[in-house]
Motif scaffolding. Structure first.
Motif, mmCIF file in Angstrom:
data_model
loop_
_atom_site.group_PDB
_atom_site.id
_atom_site.type_symbol
_atom_site.label_atom_id
_atom_site.label_comp_id
_atom_site.label_asym_id
_atom_site.label_seq_id
_atom_site.Cartn_x
_atom_site.Cartn_y
_atom_site.Cartn_z
ATOM 1 N N VAL A 121 -5.181 17.896 0.737
ATOM 2 C CA VAL A 121 -4.249 17.089 1.523
ATOM 3 C C VAL A 121 -4.351 15.653 1.035
ATOM 4 N N ILE A 122 -3.200 15.091 0.702
ATOM 5 C CA ILE A 122 -3.194 13.726 0.168
ATOM 6 C C ILE A 122 -3.240 12.720 1.309
ATOM 7 N N VAL A 123 -4.227 11.857 1.235
ATOM 8 C CA VAL A 123 -4.422 10.819 2.248
ATOM 9 C C VAL A 123 -4.205 9.468 1.576
ATOM 10 N N VAL A 124 -3.333 8.671 2.147
ATOM 11 C CA VAL A 124 -2.973 7.398 1.531
ATOM 12 C C VAL A 124 -3.779 6.272 2.174
ATOM 13 N N GLU A 125 -4.604 5.620 1.389
ATOM 14 C CA GLU A 125 -5.457 4.553 1.929
ATOM 15 C C GLU A 125 -4.908 3.177 1.572
ATOM 16 N N THR A 141 -9.555 19.703 1.481
ATOM 17 C CA THR A 141 -10.134 18.652 0.646
ATOM 18 C C THR A 141 -9.206 17.442 0.667
ATOM 19 N N PRO A 142 -9.701 16.324 1.191
ATOM 20 C CA PRO A 142 -8.848 15.132 1.174
ATOM 21 C C PRO A 142 -8.764 14.572 -0.242
ATOM 22 N N VAL A 143 -7.561 14.263 -0.673
ATOM 23 C CA VAL A 143 -7.364 13.647 -1.984
ATOM 24 C C VAL A 143 -6.814 12.250 -1.741
ATOM 25 N N ALA A 170 -0.301 19.248 1.562
ATOM 26 C CA ALA A 170 0.407 18.299 2.422
ATOM 27 C C ALA A 170 0.047 16.861 2.077
ATOM 28 N N LEU A 171 0.826 15.979 2.651
ATOM 29 C CA LEU A 171 0.645 14.543 2.468
ATOM 30 C C LEU A 171 0.706 13.909 3.852
ATOM 31 N N LEU A 202 4.199 19.729 2.505
ATOM 32 C CA LEU A 202 4.491 19.333 3.885
ATOM 33 C C LEU A 202 4.141 17.860 4.039
ATOM 34 N N VAL A 203 4.798 17.192 4.983
ATOM 35 C CA VAL A 203 4.367 15.836 5.330
ATOM 36 C C VAL A 203 3.893 15.829 6.777
ATOM 37 N N VAL A 204 2.713 15.311 6.982
ATOM 38 C CA VAL A 204 2.266 15.036 8.343
ATOM 39 C C VAL A 204 2.570 13.562 8.570
ATOM 40 N N ALA A 205 3.554 13.302 9.417
ATOM 41 C CA ALA A 205 4.030 11.928 9.598
ATOM 42 C C ALA A 205 3.471 11.361 10.888
ATOM 43 N N ASP A 206 2.515 10.457 10.760
ATOM 44 C CA ASP A 206 1.925 9.809 11.929
ATOM 45 C C ASP A 206 2.792 8.600 12.282
ATOM 46 N N GLU A 207 3.638 8.783 13.300
ATOM 47 C CA GLU A 207 4.578 7.722 13.665
ATOM 48 C C GLU A 207 4.248 7.135 15.031
ATOM 49 N N ILE A 208 2.954 7.040 15.292
ATOM 50 C CA ILE A 208 2.499 6.557 16.593
ATOM 51 C C ILE A 208 2.929 5.110 16.863
ATOM 52 N N TYR A 209 3.156 4.331 15.787
ATOM 53 C CA TYR A 209 3.572 2.931 15.983
ATOM 54 C C TYR A 209 5.083 2.741 15.834
ATOM 55 N N ALA A 210 5.841 3.845 15.826
ATOM 56 C CA ALA A 210 7.271 3.733 15.531
ATOM 57 C C ALA A 210 8.024 2.819 16.504
ATOM 58 N N GLU A 211 7.544 2.715 17.737
ATOM 59 C CA GLU A 211 8.210 1.831 18.700
ATOM 60 C C GLU A 211 8.015 0.367 18.337
#
Ligand SMILES: Cc1ncc(COP(=O)(O)O)c(C=O)c1O
Lengths: 390, 166
Positions: A121-125, A141-143, A170-171, A202-211
């Motif tokens: 799973v691709i994790v963007v830092e 495995t986080p990439v 996924a990403l 797949l994309v896991v989209a964390d949009e918790i701050y979208a507001e």
């Protein structure tokens, strides 16, 4: 008497997880008096009274039992309406929405629902501290892909392509981002989407701050052409509605994936807290104005704080969302940890060193501007003094 | 008068804190200090901003604590909701500090705080006794408070968040 054993009962996966760097700073700062904390990852507003009142009412009326596993249908219907109204994405409340214990649990469920042992799973830092451990805990495995300050921490599609293997599943994308505040624009998401489609990810989209975005229009990953089918949209009430302690979030995804997440959820959680769900119902029905009020207030504080950081010599791009500024401290010659520690001990201002969010956060610090204007002004004064002394 | 978005924003900020430094204000609305000053001046000259006043906790000033009145209210209860509906209509007024349903000669005991006797009297005659269900009111002004329970002026401002979190 306790017997000494050599054997550790803790699983290897858990043993291998590194302790959170946030924790260390919490321990340092929490004993001190007179600290101005810019280290807080949550709103400084108390939840609106009408939301609290609705939850109290539910208790008074005796709504104290479990709800449906996926959450109150009424609430899922409101979430569906909200997602449509705000982000123009359509989900069936009966089969494609799941109410969770915070976005945190939704993230955990998403990972566990899609990862086979060894999947990448691709994790963007730099990013929220939970992604990497959650991938690992689910057997994946986080990439890591690094974004950089010179680029305003934007994710470039080529970067994803470079790390894709046949194990890539996924990403994870977080926009607006914690800690950088960076918001990905429609065209940027479209370019990323093309790669995602090309390699069938797949994309896991964390949009918790979208507001909480401050410039231009916001685009949800799920609203990008052809992405709905491959997106697990994760959001919640913590940030936009100032409801962190309520522990309420949600996931929206195509039926097959959502049902898989629900399967885990029904065994591991049963359902999200009922009283919190009643509060959330009120939040979605009547909370819009309060969210707008808070958004405006963050925006003003952002404008003040980021301009002031630049003035005192800490270069900082204008973050498009969330409530974090992520200035560079490279001009000081200190590492992020040194800077944060000295600032805390010498001027009693708590910030979070950028490297806790990933290696590419080194050279930066995260400052939350979800603090009163008085505190922000005082923090700037102290930081200025600190920098002049260096 | 039609005002620009920035002008409205400046008013909103000043309405909360009229003593905010001009430099801070300018940054918040993303204008220069000169531009901001010009807008504030215009708002003052056109009397959109009428005056800058202080919000005072008079209870801290001897001899200026304001007045408290307890009002006995007789009402006609409504079918289905009893006294609750009229009680709610009364307690929603911000000047009402408490409302109790009583046994005995009257129904509701309402506590009002005001700056002066005339302010309280005005509330009673204009707001309270004009409510449909209210039959009569009897107002008692409090002369001296020996003990006052439950009124905490600074409540709500403390930051309950943990100092560092993800
Ligand atoms: C990017 C990001 N995702 C998820 C969460 C967790 O949110 P929740 O409170 O809904 O679990 C946070 C909270 O800090 C966050 O910053």
């Amino acid at each position: 008497m306790r017997q000494q054993t050599k054997k550790s009962y803790v699983s290897e996966t858990v043993s291998r997880l590194k302790p959170s760097g946030i924790r260390r700073f919490f321990d340092l700062a929490s004993g001190m008096e007179g600290v101005i904390s810019l280290g807080v990852g949550e709103p400084d507003f108390v939840t609106s009274w009408n939301i609290r009142e609705a939850s109290i009412l539910s208790l008074e009326q005796g709504y104290t039992s479990y709800t449906a596993n996926a959450g109150l249908l009424e609430l899922r219907q409101e979430i569906a309406a909200y997602l449509m109204r705000k982000f123009h994405v359509e989900y069936n409340p009966e089969t494609e929405i799941l109410v969770t214990v915070g976005a945190s649990q939704a993230l955990d469920l998403a990972m566990r629902a899609i990862i086979n042992p060894g999947d990448e799973v691709i994790v963007v830092e730099p990013c929220f501290v939970a992604y990497e451990p959650l991938v690992a805990l689910a057997g994946g495995t986080p990439v890591l892909v690094e974004t950089h300050g010179d680029d305003h921490f934007k994710l470039r599609p080529e970067q994803i392509e470079q790390v894709i293997t046949d194990r890539t599943k996924a990403l994870i994308i977080c926009s607006p981002n914690n800690p950088t505040g960076t918001v990905l624009q429609k065209e940027e998401l479209e370019a990323i989407g093309r790669i995602v489609k090309k390699y069938d990810l797949l994309v896991v989209a964390d949009e918790i701050y979208a507001e909480l975005t401050y410039d231009g229009t916001y685009t949800s990953v799920a609203a990008v052409d052809g992405m709905w089918e491959r997106t697990i949209l994760i959001s919640g009430f913590s940030k936009g509605f100032a409801m962190t302690g309520w522990r309420l979030g949600f996931a929206a995804a195509p039926n097959e994936i959502l049902q898989a997440m629900l399967k885990i959820h029904q065994y591991a959680m049963m359902c999200a807290p009922t009283m919190a769900q009643y509060g959330a119902l009120e939040a979605l029905r009547n909370g819009g104005q309060d969210v707008e009020y808070m958004r405006k207030s963050y925006r003003r504080r952002r404008n003040y704080f980021v301009q002031s950081l630049n003035e005192i010599g800490l270069y900082c791009h204008m973050p498009g969302g969330a409530f974090y500024a992520f200035p560079s401290i490279q001009s000081t010659g200190l590492t992020s940890e040194q800077f944060a520690e000295r600032l805390l001990f010498e001027e009693k201002v708590a910030v979070v060193p950028g490297n806790v969010f990933g290696a590419s956060g080194e050279g930066y610090i995260r400052c939350s501007y979800a603090s009163s204007l008085e505190q922000l002004q005082e923090a700037i004064k102290r930081m200025k003094r600190f920098l002049e002394r260096l | 008068m039609k005002l620009s978005e920035k002008e409205v924003e400046i008013i909103e900020i000043l309405e909360k804190d009229a003593r905010i430094p001009m430099e801070t204000l300018a940054k918040m609305v993303e204008l220069t200090v000169e531009e901001t000053e010009a807008i504030v001046k215009k708002l003052e000259e056109t009397k959109v901003i009428v005056q800058y006043a202080a919000l005072v906790d008079w209870r801290k000033v001897d001899g200026h604590e304001g007045v408290t009145a307890m009002i006995d209210v007789k009402v006609t209860p409504k079918r289905g909701v009893g006294f609750d509906e009229v009680a709610e209509r009364i307690y929603r007024f911000p000047e009402v500090k408490s409302v109790y349903l009583m046994s005995g000669a009257y129904d509701l005991s309402v506590v009002i705080e005001g700056r002066s006797m005339s302010e309280v009297a005005q509330f009673v005659s204009e707001k309270l006794s004009t409510l449909d269900s209210v039959i009569s009111t009897t107002t008692h002004f409090i002369l001296k408070k020996y003990k006052h329970d439950g009124t905490v002026f600074d409540q709500g401002d403390q930051d309950r968040r943990i100092v560092v979190s993800p």
